[in-house]
Design an enzyme around this catalytic site. Structure first.
Site, mmCIF file in Angstrom:
data_model
loop_
_atom_site.group_PDB
_atom_site.id
_atom_site.type_symbol
_atom_site.label_atom_id
_atom_site.label_comp_id
_atom_site.label_asym_id
_atom_site.label_seq_id
_atom_site.Cartn_x
_atom_site.Cartn_y
_atom_site.Cartn_z
ATOM 1 N N ASP A 132 0.854 -1.198 0.000
ATOM 2 C CA ASP A 132 0.000 0.000 0.000
ATOM 3 C C ASP A 132 0.887 1.244 0.000
ATOM 4 O OD1 ASP A 132 -1.865 1.976 0.210
ATOM 5 O OD2 ASP A 132 -2.899 1.134 1.949
ATOM 6 N N ARG A 134 0.353 4.245 -1.037
ATOM 7 C CA ARG A 134 -0.323 5.538 -1.199
ATOM 8 C C ARG A 134 0.210 6.598 -0.236
ATOM 9 N NH1 ARG A 134 -6.395 3.275 -1.067
ATOM 10 N NH2 ARG A 134 -5.334 1.861 0.362
#
Ligand SMILES: [Zn+2]
Length: 209
Positions: A132, A134
């Site tokens: 992840d 992000r």
């Protein structure tokens, strides 16, 4: 990052969900450098003392456009837009599919699910990609530009809560509960068990189909 420069445009926006303002924040020359923000006003006469409801969603084209059944992204966006138009608030949309790793990585990961029965976490690891990656710095810049210091964030993802807290926001968590289906349950359990999502899907013994 939150110090990024951006250009901003906005217009009145009517949709299936109601009337709102559509903002575009452009942080660069590429399409994925744009962040979309739907801003809906609270109902007339309502002067909420609570922080505004905020959903931060990152693109899932397979579900949002092609209505894939293996995740809950379409339903999460639908529920978020519904609630934000009812209560007032913001839906901030990042154009970064595959949790920020891009569509090519996402589909390579899905293919590893087909052939090697890897879940999305293990598939990304096998591909040498952060599960992840992000970054919420630009989202924080958008919310700051909209005048927000406190938010009630509609999510099950503790990384989104931490990302906005690290950017200086006061954050209250509002769960986003989407019923599991037979198709989506494996992915939702992976989000719970490996991505530390806060909503417990293990009770979904008889998922809705
Ligand atoms: Zn999805």
């Amino acid at each position: 990052m939150s110090g990024d420069r951006f250009e901003h445009a906005s217009c009145n926006f009517k949709s299936h969900y109601g009337s709102a303002t559509l903002h575009i924040y452009s942080f660069g020359d590429h399409e994925e450098d744009n962040i979309l923000c739907i801003e809906a006003s609270p109902p007339a006469g309502d002067s909420p003392e609570r922080a505004p409801l905020v959903r931060v969603q990152s693109a899932c084209y397979t579900a949002e456009i092609f209505r894939a059944t293996d995740c809950d992204c379409h339903e999460q966006l639908d529920e978020s837009l519904t609630r934000v138009h009812q209560e007032g608030g913001f839906v901030v949309y990042m154009i970064c599919d595959g949790r920020g790793a891009g569509l090519l990585t996402k589909v390579r990961g899905l293919a590893l699910g087909d052939t090697n029965e890897l879940d999305t976490w293990d598939a990304y690891q096998a591909l040498g990609v952060e599960p992840d990656p992000r970054d919420y710095g630009r989202v924080a810049a958008v919310l700051t530009d909209r005048g927000l210091e406190s938010v009630r964030i509609l999510t099950n993802n503790p990384r989104k809560i931490a990302g906005l807290e690290q950017a200086g926001f006061s954050v209250e968590h509002v769960p986003l509960k989407i019923d599991a289906t037979a198709d989506s349950l494996p992915y939702l359990l992976t989000k719970q068990r490996k991505f530390d999502h806060l909503y417990d899907y293990s009770a979904s013994e008889q998922p809705m189909d």
